[in-house]
Design a protein around this motif. Structure first.
Motif, PDB file in Angstrom:
ATOM      1  N   PRO A 191     -79.953  16.138 -12.930  1.00  0.00           N
ATOM      2  CA  PRO A 191     -78.984  16.624 -13.910  1.00  0.00           C
ATOM      3  C   PRO A 191     -79.702  17.139 -15.138  1.00  0.00           C
ATOM      4  CG  PRO A 191     -79.016  14.228 -13.884  1.00  0.00           C
ATOM      5  CD  PRO A 191     -79.865  14.685 -12.737  1.00  0.00           C
ATOM      6  N   HIS A 192     -79.335  18.329 -15.598  1.00  0.00           N
ATOM      7  CA  HIS A 192     -80.006  18.943 -16.723  1.00  0.00           C
ATOM      8  C   HIS A 192     -79.272  18.673 -18.022  1.00  0.00           C
ATOM      9  CE1 HIS A 192     -83.177  21.312 -14.765  1.00  0.00           C
ATOM     10  NE2 HIS A 192     -82.381  21.219 -13.726  1.00  0.00           N
ATOM     11  N   LYS A 223     -86.841  18.845 -20.291  1.00  0.00           N
ATOM     12  CA  LYS A 223     -87.403  18.209 -19.102  1.00  0.00           C
ATOM     13  C   LYS A 223     -87.523  16.700 -19.291  1.00  0.00           C
ATOM     14  CE  LYS A 223     -89.965  22.316 -17.657  1.00  0.00           C
ATOM     15  NZ  LYS A 223     -91.291  22.959 -17.517  1.00  0.00           N
ATOM     16  N   LEU A 224     -87.900  16.285 -20.489  1.00  0.00           N
ATOM     17  CA  LEU A 224     -87.979  14.851 -20.762  1.00  0.00           C
ATOM     18  C   LEU A 224     -86.595  14.212 -20.759  1.00  0.00           C
ATOM     19  CD1 LEU A 224     -90.673  14.976 -23.566  1.00  0.00           C
ATOM     20  CD2 LEU A 224     -90.952  13.982 -21.287  1.00  0.00           C
ATOM     21  N   TYR A 225     -85.616  14.934 -21.258  1.00  0.00           N
ATOM     22  CA  TYR A 225     -84.233  14.458 -21.237  1.00  0.00           C
ATOM     23  C   TYR A 225     -83.766  14.262 -19.793  1.00  0.00           C
ATOM     24  CZ  TYR A 225     -79.158  14.470 -21.997  1.00  0.00           C
ATOM     25  OH  TYR A 225     -77.822  14.154 -22.006  1.00  0.00           O
ATOM     26  N   ASP A 226     -84.055  15.247 -18.938  1.00  0.00           N
ATOM     27  CA  ASP A 226     -83.673  15.136 -17.534  1.00  0.00           C
ATOM     28  C   ASP A 226     -84.340  13.934 -16.879  1.00  0.00           C
ATOM     29  OD1 ASP A 226     -82.130  17.432 -17.750  1.00  0.00           O
ATOM     30  OD2 ASP A 226     -83.711  18.763 -17.014  1.00  0.00           O
ATOM     31  N   LEU A 227     -85.620  13.729 -17.201  1.00  0.00           N
ATOM     32  CA  LEU A 227     -86.325  12.567 -16.668  1.00  0.00           C
ATOM     33  C   LEU A 227     -85.666  11.276 -17.133  1.00  0.00           C
ATOM     34  CD1 LEU A 227     -88.695  11.165 -15.256  1.00  0.00           C
ATOM     35  CD2 LEU A 227     -90.022  11.475 -17.359  1.00  0.00           C
ATOM     36  N   GLY A 228     -85.288  11.224 -18.405  1.00  0.00           N
ATOM     37  CA  GLY A 228     -84.616  10.037 -18.926  1.00  0.00           C
ATOM     38  C   GLY A 228     -83.334   9.728 -18.183  1.00  0.00           C
ATOM     39  N   ASN A 229     -82.571  10.767 -17.837  1.00  0.00           N
ATOM     40  CA  ASN A 229     -81.332  10.557 -17.087  1.00  0.00           C
ATOM     41  C   ASN A 229     -81.605   9.985 -15.696  1.00  0.00           C
ATOM     42  OD1 ASN A 229     -79.176  11.275 -18.800  1.00  0.00           O
ATOM     43  ND2 ASN A 229     -79.611  13.448 -18.538  1.00  0.00           N
TER      44      ASN A 229
END
Length: 544
Positions: free
Chosen positions: A16-17, A338-344
């Motif tokens: 999820p982006h 990209k870091l936000y997506d990784l966090g999700n």
């Protein structure tokens, strides 16, 4: 280190982006002529999201920090677009070869493997003050902490493997991307922490892939100063000791950590001291330090999931700024989105399904080597995406014969290499010649020994370079009683190559494969992320 610039996102479709939540750090129409690195929030011009929504996004994003080790972290605070400019990037892998990518599961999902690196660089006055050792100021950095984080394909569980920094192994050939300097392959007894100084974090990634054959998707690295700045921003993290501790010996060695018996919330420089303490925990080795790091990481993850102490937007903004300034990552994680997506992705796993482990090891003098059998067992579980908490079993994949038909046995050219060398034993003499003769007796007339190459291979394997030789490789494996899965595609060979492993040092036939045991080895010293009672044992010589 190269400063990050705006790059093609290239994120996997299954993740999820940020844009799914109404945020996007990509350039918008009308941004022409703005300075490099400038971003703006979608929907600007007075029509932002409600304040409550902003806070919720920030809190969700804080779970990116669950990958903290020595402060290694990501942050996803999307309306602070300048954060992209804080992030430094380097190449992911500086070696010549890559471990194979995992096969997607039935739902098309693949695991995610991230190498977390804590650097002991003394490249600034601040790092020198925090790290001590003035005689090493400006010297090549060492990978003080190395942890592989594995997120399962279905995102139901997460595993972490720590490797002691004084593990002896072979570091592969690496090329520095900045100056082109080539570091040749090291000897088999080189300390793993030296990999960082051989071109950067990409060489540490290459070293892990060579040892474990686990495909690594990303790395995240931070230094001493980054640990302190982010630990301050996060606030206190609860840790426990079973006695009063002061990590300082008569020669002045130690982290300086001083705590009373029981639970204390550490932050800032005290958090760094906890993460670096070796003198005072258990037997005074890097093994005890790894356990302390596991406890800190578990407590941190629980805190971030509960949003304890992180309710103020100002606190979260401060944390985001500190985290991104401290980070060095590969290009694949080089933007806030990209870091936000990784966090999700990471926040999908509960602490109860998070398992911390240490690579099983044997002592060789004051150093350690991967423990035969147990270390490979742990690596295999990660490669096969099997949970280390024992709560899920992955059905073994049915072996599939190649669609490419094998040639007649007497027409299959096979090179035989001796891979029986281990870190504790020399190669079995003449093994390549002996096995080549065994193959010839079975009808493989073109089997020839490689008399010059001595490798280290735990299990006997048949490698082939391309799909048109897969059938031939499987035919060789079958003739020796090996499973078809022992035939593996590899760019390291130019033809069908049988590598006789340490499991076949003698005898006419390789040992029959045992039924797979999918249990995490006891020697991995597993710790559940939900264990709130874990407490470090203090060495009596360091109590007060």
């Amino acid at each position: 280190m190269r400063q990050n610039s705006v790059r093609k996102e290239g994120a996997r479709s299954r993740v999820p982006h940020a844009s799914d939540h109404g945020w996007d750090d990509g350039a918008q129409q009308g941004d022409a002529g703005r300075p490099p690195g400038h971003r703006r929030r979608r929907g600007s011009g007075g029509k932002g999201r409600p304040r409550r929504r902003k806070r919720r996004v920030l809190r969700w994003s804080a779970t990116v920090l669950s990958v903290l080790i020595l402060g290694t972290a990501g942050a996803g605070y999307l309306y602070y677009q300048h954060l992209n400019g804080n992030i430094e990037t380097d190449d992911l892998n500086l070696g010549e070869h890559r471990a194979p990518e995992p096969t997607p599961n039935a739902a098309g999902q693949t695991p995610l493997n991230i190498l977390l690196i804590g650097s002991d660089a003394r490249d600034s006055k601040e790092n020198q003050k925090l790290g001590g050792a003035k005689d090493t100021f400006g010297a090549p950095p060492l990978a003080d902490v190395q942890m592989l984080l594995h997120l399962s394909a279905d995102r139901s569980n997460m595993s972490v493997i720590s490797m002691p920094r004084d593990t002896l192994l072979t570091i592969p050939k690496c090329t520095d991307p900045d100056d082109g300097k080539v570091y040749p392959e090291s000897g088999p007894r080189t300390m793993t922490n030296q990999s960082l100084g051989r071109g950067g974090p990409g060489c540490t990634v290459a070293t892990w892939e060579k040892l474990t054959n686990i495909h690594i998707d990303h790395y995240m690295m931070v230094d001493f100063a980054g640990v302190v700045s982010m630990a301050d921003a996060i606030g206190g993290v609860p840790v426990c000791v079973d006695k009063n501790i002061h990590s300082r010996d008569s020669r002045g060695k130690g982290s300086g950590l001083k705590l009373k018996k029981g639970t204390t919330e550490v932050q800032g420089e005290q958090a760094l001291q906890w993460l670096r303490t070796r003198y005072g925990f258990e037997d005074g080795t890097d093994i005890g330090r790894a356990k302390a790091q596991h406890m800190y990481m578990n407590a941190l993850v629980r805190k971030l999931r509960e949003n304890t102490g992180l309710t103020s937007p100002n606190q979260l903004r401060k944390l985001a700024d500190k985290a991104t300034k401290a980070l060095n990552v590969d290009d694949g994680l080089g933007t806030i989105k990209k870091l936000y997506d990784l966090g999700n992705e990471l926040k999908k796993v509960s602490p109860s399904r998070t398992t911390m482990t240490t690579m099983p090891f044997d002592y060789v003098g004051a150093r350690v080597v991967p423990k035969p059998g147990d270390a490979e067992q742990l690596f295999r579980l990660v490669r096969d995406d099997i949970p280390l908490d024992g709560k899920g079993k992955k059905k073994p994949a049915k072996e599939k014969a190649s669609d490419d038909p094998a040639a007649d046995d007497d027409r299959i050219a096979v090179q035989v290499q001796n891979g029986t060398r281990t870190v504790t034993e020399p190669p079995a003499t003449g093994r390549a010649s002996t096995v080549a003769q065994i193959l010839a007796a079975k009808g493989f007339k073109k089997a020839t020994p490689d008399m010059t190459t001595a490798l280290t291979e735990g299990k006997t394997v048949v490698r082939y370079p391309s799909v048109d030789l897969e059938g031939d490789a499987q035919r060789v494996a079958k003739a020796l009683g090996l499973p078809l899965s022992s035939a593996k595609k590899s760019t390291d060979v130019s033809g069908v190559t049988l590598v006789v492993g340490a499991d076949w040092r003698e005898g006419e036939m390789p040992p029959k494969p045992k039924k797979k045991d999918d249990r995490t080895p006891d020697s991995a010293d597993a710790l559940s992320g939900s264990d709130k009672k874990a407490c470090m044992k203090v060495n009596p010589d360091f109590t007060w």
